[in-house]
Design an enzyme around this catalytic site. Structure first.
Site, short mmCIF file in Angstrom:
data_model
loop_
_atom_site.label_atom_id
_atom_site.label_comp_id
_atom_site.label_asym_id
_atom_site.label_seq_id
_atom_site.Cartn_x
_atom_site.Cartn_y
_atom_site.Cartn_z
N LYS A 140 53.18 -62.15 -3.53
CA LYS A 140 52.22 -63.19 -3.86
C LYS A 140 50.93 -62.94 -3.09
CE LYS A 140 52.16 -68.31 -4.04
NZ LYS A 140 52.96 -69.50 -3.65
N LEU A 189 46.84 -73.49 -4.45
CA LEU A 189 48.26 -73.21 -4.20
C LEU A 189 49.15 -74.45 -4.38
CD1 LEU A 189 48.09 -70.91 -1.02
CD2 LEU A 189 48.61 -70.21 -3.35
N SER A 215 53.77 -72.52 -7.32
CA SER A 215 52.57 -71.71 -7.25
C SER A 215 52.83 -70.21 -7.25
CB SER A 215 51.76 -72.09 -6.01
OG SER A 215 52.49 -71.80 -4.81
N SER A 239 57.42 -74.20 -5.03
CA SER A 239 56.63 -73.06 -5.49
C SER A 239 57.38 -71.75 -5.62
CB SER A 239 55.41 -72.87 -4.57
OG SER A 239 54.50 -73.92 -4.75
#
Length: 547
Positions: A140, A189, A215, A239
């Site tokens: 990420k 985010l 996210s 997330s």
């Protein structure tokens, strides 16, 4: 490799910054050899998962369809070289970018150089360098990679270049991993979808009209299309778990301070009211275990002292010869899950009840509405000022869901020191009360929906209480897929809410409205992803649900 730093003047508009980042991304994809197959947008179907098999070589498909545990065996036995494996994943990741918009950049030079080193080491020493020898891992974007841009989804932060790899990246490479791709995340985010001005919307590979989650949605979409089989995500409210659930994958959110977070970049750095966690998303349960164990075995608390100094322990230490006691949440009492989710959960529980090794009991949620209220109040202790400043620094427009959570959410509170102390006491009192409930009715794990619905229509993901509950409690959680409802066969029983259903509250009314608007046309006919949270990382559940 294309330079990471921006190439435009400091007075550039936000649109020019965006154009530069997208040019850079496309340039890294163009470096792959042989070139990534071209795909015309008009030729991309709703379900893109069949495209790689048509456009990649037979060997590339075979390699990228192999899960972590088997891939390591293939490489360390010498059947496949790390270089061959890495290039196969680079090509499939480049294709995944064209199909799902999930990549911020590929790292071909770094990855292929590392792969060559691993192949040389194996040839010279006749043994792997570590438990992840040759496994390509995606990352990420807000987790730094040395020499690369680190913007955390904010246009105004573009141009910051990481001086070193994040600590978790260092440990993974020490275990033999190959870092080869960086993936998209949403503006701020703080969304359970992935939508930013920098890269646009990341779509679900199973249906491009649906969200890939957020996210860590870039990870979800990339791994869902097997452009990666193991990646790093982060989670402060769902997330890791929402993208895993949305794309039919395995995802692990450990307890905070279990795996190293040092180096990652985000707004509100230093906030401690709710701590985010870092963890893996994978195509297999074993991928989660291999990722986590390979790091913990290196005792990362010696470099990041705030981490829990606890060695990896075998599940047999926790589960003697007795039944695994599973508590089940069907409904959190705040938002009723959509009918397909409840149907899948009931079917799965029915299978568990037939197992001689499992005892199933109903777990009655305790004030999950209060839990949502508490966590929403302490997500942004400054009233969102730091995040707002990061967005506004470039004059980029607010994306719809970022605007919803920061500007339209009445629970966001600007605290004084005194009111924050009070809110933290509320958090701790809730944790104590939930622990008491657990001790009075002990279970080994709790099984729950990952959310009220399957992968959402774009721009509609507004409720994540089913996942944020466990962030508030700081319990570890695992997502795993249980049912695939893609079928052309007629349904014996239509999916629907009870006749005359009256929503419980405004949040439930909103989610109920999504079903009435999209259920029969969107959610119901798509790949049905289910999830369940597992309390302990060593729970030892099977990697696949029995048919």
């Amino acid at each position: 490799m294309a330079p990471a730093t921006v190439t435009i003047a400091s007075g550039a508009t936000w649109q020019e910054v965006v154009a530069d980042r997208q040019r850079h991304r496309d340039a890294t994809v163009a470096e792959i050899r042989p070139p990534v197959p071209a795909v015309r947008k008009e030729d991309i179907p709703l379900n893109t998962t069949g495209i790689p098999k048509k456009l990649l070589t037979e060997q590339e498909v075979q390699i990228t369809n192999t899960d972590v545990e088997d891939l390591v065996k293939k490489i360390t036995s010498g059947e496949w070289s790390s270089a061959t494996v890495t290039n196969a994943f680079l090509r499939r990741a480049g294709l995944a970018q064209k199909l799902t918009n999930s990549i911020t950049e590929l790292l071909p030079k770094r990855a292929l150089d590392k792969a060559a080193e691993l192949d040389q080491y194996l040839a010279a020493n006749k043994k792997p360098i570590g438990p992840l020898h040759g496994v390509p891992i995606s990352v990420k974007e807000h987790i730094p990679i040395k020499g690369e841009d680190i913007n955390a989804g904010f246009v105004g932060w573009v141009g910051q270049v990481a001086e070193e790899d994040a600590l978790i990246v260092q440990y993974l490479e020490s275990a033999g991993a190959v870092i080869f791709a960086r993936t998209t995340q949403p503006q701020t985010l703080m969304q359970i979808e992935t939508d930013s001005n920098l890269y646009g919307i990341t779509v679900n590979p199973y249906n491009t009209t649906l969200s890939a989650g957020g996210s860590s949605g870039g990870e979800g979409a990339l791994i869902g299309l097997r452009g990666s089989i193991l990646g790093i995500g982060t989670d402060i409210g769902g997330s890791i778990r929402v993208p895993a659930a949305s794309n039919g994958l395995f995802g692990y959110k450990p307890t905070s301070q279990r795996l190293p977070t040092a180096g990652w970049v985000a707004a509100m750095a230093g906030a401690e009211s709710i701590l985010a966690a870092i963890g893996p998303i994978s195509t297999s349960l074993e991928g989660l275990r291999a990722f986590s164990k390979s790091i913990i075995d290196q005792k990362p608390w010696f470099k990041q002292p705030s981490l829990v100094a606890l060695d990896w322990r075998d599940s047999a230490q926790y589960y003697p010869e007795r039944k695994l006691r599973v508590g089940v949440i069907y409904d959190d009492g705040v938002v009723r899950p959509h009918p397909p989710v409840l149907r899948a959960l009931n079917e799965f529980v029915g299978k568990l009840q037939k197992s001689p090794g499992v005892e199933v009991v109903e777990w009655k949620p305790w004030k999950h509405d209060l839990a949502w209220s508490i966590i929403a109040k302490i997500y942004f202790a400054d009233g969102g000022a730091d995040v707002k400043a990061a967005v506004n620094s470039s004059s980029e427009p607010w994306r719809p869901l970022a605007k919803f959570i920061l500007h339209e959410n009445p629970d966001v509170t600007e605290h004084t020191i005194t009111t924050l102390w009070k809110a933290i006491l509320e958090r701790d009192d809730y944790r104590t009360a939930y622990a008491k409930l657990w001790n009075e009715n002990p279970v080994d794990v709790i099984l729950s929906p990952a959310g009220p619905g399957v992968a959402t229509k774009h721009g509609t993901g507004r409720y994540w209480g089913y996942t944020s509950q466990w962030n508030l409690l700081d319990y570890p959680a695992i997502i795993f897929p249980t049912t695939d409802a893609v079928t052309d066969a007629p349904r014996e029983q239509p999916y629907e809410y009870p006749e005359g259903y009256q929503p419980l509250n405004e949040r439930d009314k909103y989610v109920y409205g999504l079903w009435k608007e999209h259920g029969a046309e969107g959610f119901d006919d798509e790949k049905l992803f289910r999830a369940a949270q597992i309390l302990l990382e060593e729970a030892g559940l099977p990697t696949a649900v029995p048919a």
